[in-house]
Motif scaffolding. Sequence first.
Motif, mmCIF file in Angstrom:
data_model
loop_
_atom_site.group_PDB
_atom_site.id
_atom_site.type_symbol
_atom_site.label_atom_id
_atom_site.label_comp_id
_atom_site.label_asym_id
_atom_site.label_seq_id
_atom_site.Cartn_x
_atom_site.Cartn_y
_atom_site.Cartn_z
ATOM 1 N N MET A 83 0.824 -1.141 -0.030
ATOM 2 C CA MET A 83 -0.057 0.067 -0.095
ATOM 3 C C MET A 83 0.907 1.274 0.031
ATOM 4 S SD MET A 83 -3.083 0.996 2.518
ATOM 5 C CE MET A 83 -4.219 2.461 2.656
ATOM 6 N N THR A 84 0.407 2.043 -0.750
ATOM 7 C CA THR A 84 1.481 3.525 -0.922
ATOM 8 C C THR A 84 1.265 4.336 0.116
ATOM 9 O OG1 THR A 84 1.309 3.222 -3.475
ATOM 10 C CG2 THR A 84 1.723 5.425 -2.612
ATOM 11 N N TYR A 85 2.262 4.694 0.664
ATOM 12 C CA TYR A 85 2.354 5.649 2.040
ATOM 13 C C TYR A 85 2.050 6.750 1.576
ATOM 14 C CZ TYR A 85 4.193 8.457 5.709
ATOM 15 O OH TYR A 85 4.177 9.301 6.526
ATOM 16 N N GLN A 86 1.080 7.667 2.323
ATOM 17 C CA GLN A 86 0.985 9.066 2.302
ATOM 18 C C GLN A 86 1.044 9.638 3.600
ATOM 19 O OE1 GLN A 86 -2.439 10.123 -0.293
ATOM 20 N NE2 GLN A 86 -2.419 12.288 -0.161
ATOM 21 N N ALA A 87 1.888 10.494 3.715
ATOM 22 C CA ALA A 87 2.134 11.068 4.966
ATOM 23 C C ALA A 87 0.772 11.886 5.453
ATOM 24 C CB ALA A 87 3.204 12.271 4.912
ATOM 25 N N ALA A 88 0.489 11.797 6.867
ATOM 26 C CA ALA A 88 -0.499 12.512 7.510
ATOM 27 C C ALA A 88 -0.523 14.033 7.120
ATOM 28 C CB ALA A 88 -0.608 12.577 9.044
ATOM 29 N N SER A 89 -1.735 14.698 6.631
ATOM 30 C CA SER A 89 -1.643 16.029 6.298
ATOM 31 C C SER A 89 -1.665 17.131 7.643
ATOM 32 C CB SER A 89 -3.091 16.246 5.647
ATOM 33 O OG SER A 89 -4.317 16.182 6.528
ATOM 34 N N ASN A 90 -1.764 16.612 8.635
ATOM 35 C CA ASN A 90 -1.649 17.496 9.887
ATOM 36 C C ASN A 90 -0.514 17.007 10.646
ATOM 37 O OD1 ASN A 90 -2.460 14.716 10.898
ATOM 38 N ND2 ASN A 90 -3.799 15.411 12.357
ATOM 39 N N ARG A 91 0.533 16.578 10.094
ATOM 40 C CA ARG A 91 1.801 16.177 10.721
ATOM 41 C C ARG A 91 2.431 17.309 11.237
ATOM 42 N NH1 ARG A 91 2.288 15.732 5.266
ATOM 43 N NH2 ARG A 91 3.876 16.449 4.248
ATOM 44 N N TYR A 92 2.343 18.492 10.974
ATOM 45 C CA TYR A 92 3.185 19.594 11.381
ATOM 46 C C TYR A 92 2.262 20.347 12.441
ATOM 47 C CZ TYR A 92 6.525 18.686 7.942
ATOM 48 O OH TYR A 92 7.423 17.914 6.954
ATOM 49 N N VAL A 136 8.648 4.081 11.633
ATOM 50 C CA VAL A 136 9.358 5.336 10.886
ATOM 51 C C VAL A 136 8.162 5.987 10.537
ATOM 52 C CG1 VAL A 136 10.620 6.201 9.115
ATOM 53 C CG2 VAL A 136 11.594 4.436 10.727
ATOM 54 N N LEU A 137 7.267 5.497 9.648
ATOM 55 C CA LEU A 137 6.256 6.194 9.087
ATOM 56 C C LEU A 137 5.148 6.923 10.166
ATOM 57 C CD1 LEU A 137 5.438 4.018 6.151
ATOM 58 C CD2 LEU A 137 6.952 5.705 6.310
ATOM 59 N N ARG A 138 4.981 6.227 11.312
ATOM 60 C CA ARG A 138 4.007 6.693 12.340
ATOM 61 C C ARG A 138 4.767 7.880 12.890
ATOM 62 N NH1 ARG A 138 -0.429 9.028 13.440
ATOM 63 N NH2 ARG A 138 -1.211 8.430 15.772
ATOM 64 N N ALA A 139 6.050 7.805 13.327
ATOM 65 C CA ALA A 139 6.832 9.007 13.704
ATOM 66 C C ALA A 139 6.652 10.234 12.847
ATOM 67 C CB ALA A 139 8.230 8.499 14.008
ATOM 68 N N PHE A 140 6.896 10.058 11.715
ATOM 69 C CA PHE A 140 6.808 11.044 10.754
ATOM 70 C C PHE A 140 5.389 11.756 10.647
ATOM 71 C CE2 PHE A 140 6.695 12.720 6.037
ATOM 72 C CZ PHE A 140 7.344 13.838 6.315
ATOM 73 N N ASP A 141 4.358 10.752 10.674
ATOM 74 C CA ASP A 141 2.926 11.349 10.653
ATOM 75 C C ASP A 141 2.914 12.141 11.954
ATOM 76 O OD1 ASP A 141 2.074 10.287 8.519
ATOM 77 O OD2 ASP A 141 1.191 8.449 9.331
ATOM 78 N N LEU A 142 3.472 11.869 13.076
ATOM 79 C CA LEU A 142 3.458 12.660 14.273
ATOM 80 C C LEU A 142 4.363 14.010 14.270
ATOM 81 C CD1 LEU A 142 2.829 9.671 16.772
ATOM 82 C CD2 LEU A 142 1.016 11.200 16.049
ATOM 83 N N GLY A 143 5.008 14.331 13.212
ATOM 84 C CA GLY A 143 5.835 15.540 13.262
ATOM 85 C C GLY A 143 7.145 15.309 13.556
ATOM 86 N N ILE A 144 7.630 13.911 13.791
ATOM 87 C CA ILE A 144 9.090 13.774 13.880
ATOM 88 C C ILE A 144 9.735 13.623 12.476
ATOM 89 C CG2 ILE A 144 10.650 11.861 14.738
ATOM 90 C CD1 ILE A 144 8.909 11.229 16.997
ATOM 91 N N THR A 145 10.449 14.752 12.331
ATOM 92 C CA THR A 145 11.190 14.802 11.079
ATOM 93 C C THR A 145 12.580 14.336 11.114
ATOM 94 O OG1 THR A 145 11.593 17.017 11.550
ATOM 95 C CG2 THR A 145 9.796 16.714 10.089
ATOM 96 N N HIS A 146 13.030 14.150 12.107
ATOM 97 C CA HIS A 146 14.716 13.794 12.357
ATOM 98 C C HIS A 146 14.799 12.423 12.772
ATOM 99 C CE1 HIS A 146 18.365 14.275 14.798
ATOM 100 N NE2 HIS A 146 18.843 14.087 13.752
ATOM 101 N N PHE A 147 15.660 11.813 12.000
ATOM 102 C CA PHE A 147 15.930 10.484 12.435
ATOM 103 C C PHE A 147 17.400 10.086 12.474
ATOM 104 C CE2 PHE A 147 12.114 10.567 10.235
ATOM 105 C CZ PHE A 147 11.123 10.007 10.721
ATOM 106 N N ASP A 148 17.694 9.686 13.881
ATOM 107 C CA ASP A 148 19.142 9.612 14.241
ATOM 108 C C ASP A 148 19.857 8.227 14.065
ATOM 109 O OD1 ASP A 148 21.305 11.173 15.862
ATOM 110 O OD2 ASP A 148 21.074 9.143 16.618
ATOM 111 N N LEU A 149 20.869 8.145 13.003
ATOM 112 C CA LEU A 149 21.484 6.775 12.989
ATOM 113 C C LEU A 149 22.884 7.077 13.188
ATOM 114 C CD1 LEU A 149 19.295 7.291 10.244
ATOM 115 C CD2 LEU A 149 19.664 4.768 10.335
ATOM 116 N N ALA A 150 23.778 5.842 13.112
ATOM 117 C CA ALA A 150 25.223 5.792 13.047
ATOM 118 C C ALA A 150 25.475 4.471 12.212
ATOM 119 C CB ALA A 150 25.544 5.565 14.384
#
Length: 329
Positions: A1-10, A49-63
């Motif tokens: 299923m194609t992901y579409q970010a939540a319109s109210n994410r910000y 990851v997708l739920r985080a983005f839908d909730l306004g989390i734009t920063h993903f921290d990796l190493a």
Amino acid sequence: MTYQAASNRYETMPYRRCGRSGLKLPALSLGMWHNFGDNKPFDNSRAMVLRAFDLGITHFDLANNYGPKPGAAEETMGRLLKTDLAVYRDELIISSKAGWEMWPGPYGDLGSRKYLIASCDQSLKRMGLDYVDIFYSHRPDPDTPIEETMGALDSLVRQGKALYVGISSYSAEETAIAAKVLKELGTPCLIHQPSFSMFDRWIENGLTDVLRQEQIGSIAFCPLAQGLLTDRYLNGIPADSRAADVQNHFLTSDKVELRLAQIKALNEIALARGQSLAQMSLAWALQTVTSVIIGASRVAQIEENVGAVSNLAFNADELKQIELILQQV
């Protein structure tokens, strides 16, 4: 299923300016240290990851070494960027680091120019990116001149492989030197990533003063003290918990027992504020740092943690009560 970010994410996530820069970070960032390696179901990693983005989390921290296996978390992010998040790349802040052991031999660890630049190249390939938004020196190297390590970070910016650079777990003195070197090179230090929580307050002994003086942002890892500052251990140590795992050296049953009375007392304050202990602990840390890195093993944890932003203020009495509890060890 194609992901579409939540319109109210910000609409509800606060975004805070990082140091003296044009970059704003979400109050909560998602860390991919645990639970995003190839030993975990991809579908769950994707959902988080997708739920985080839908909730306004734009920063993903990796190493580079996040997994297991080392590099696997970046491969997971690369897979998501290729499919679900491709059209949202310019809305994302993606960070990576190098400084801990990544490959055998003398060139796969610490802070040499050889290691940092090679590692960044590898990270970009794993994620399928032309650049990362932030690249860190993951820890200080006692044997490599700090001018070399900072010079490598400067080169990555000039080569277009990183937009900003930062450091992690540097002492106050090391941070001041690193900031001076980077400033002279023309690539300012954007951010410092230290451990910080109610139970781990080392940055208050000089580092926060340096960050303020140098106008460097900060982002805390382990703001929930490896799960201690949650409701996970209020009634003992669950058999499936991190503290019950004898292979886990970060959080042991002894540490839980030592802090249990404090955890219960802090939880009472949180309940009076209409928050969970985790939410209050994140709000408390956000009084000091620009952003906090949350970890998660399931979507519900992310949803709970994001709820912290609905009550970030503390009154003087609450702060006094918390301080008295923290002094009880």
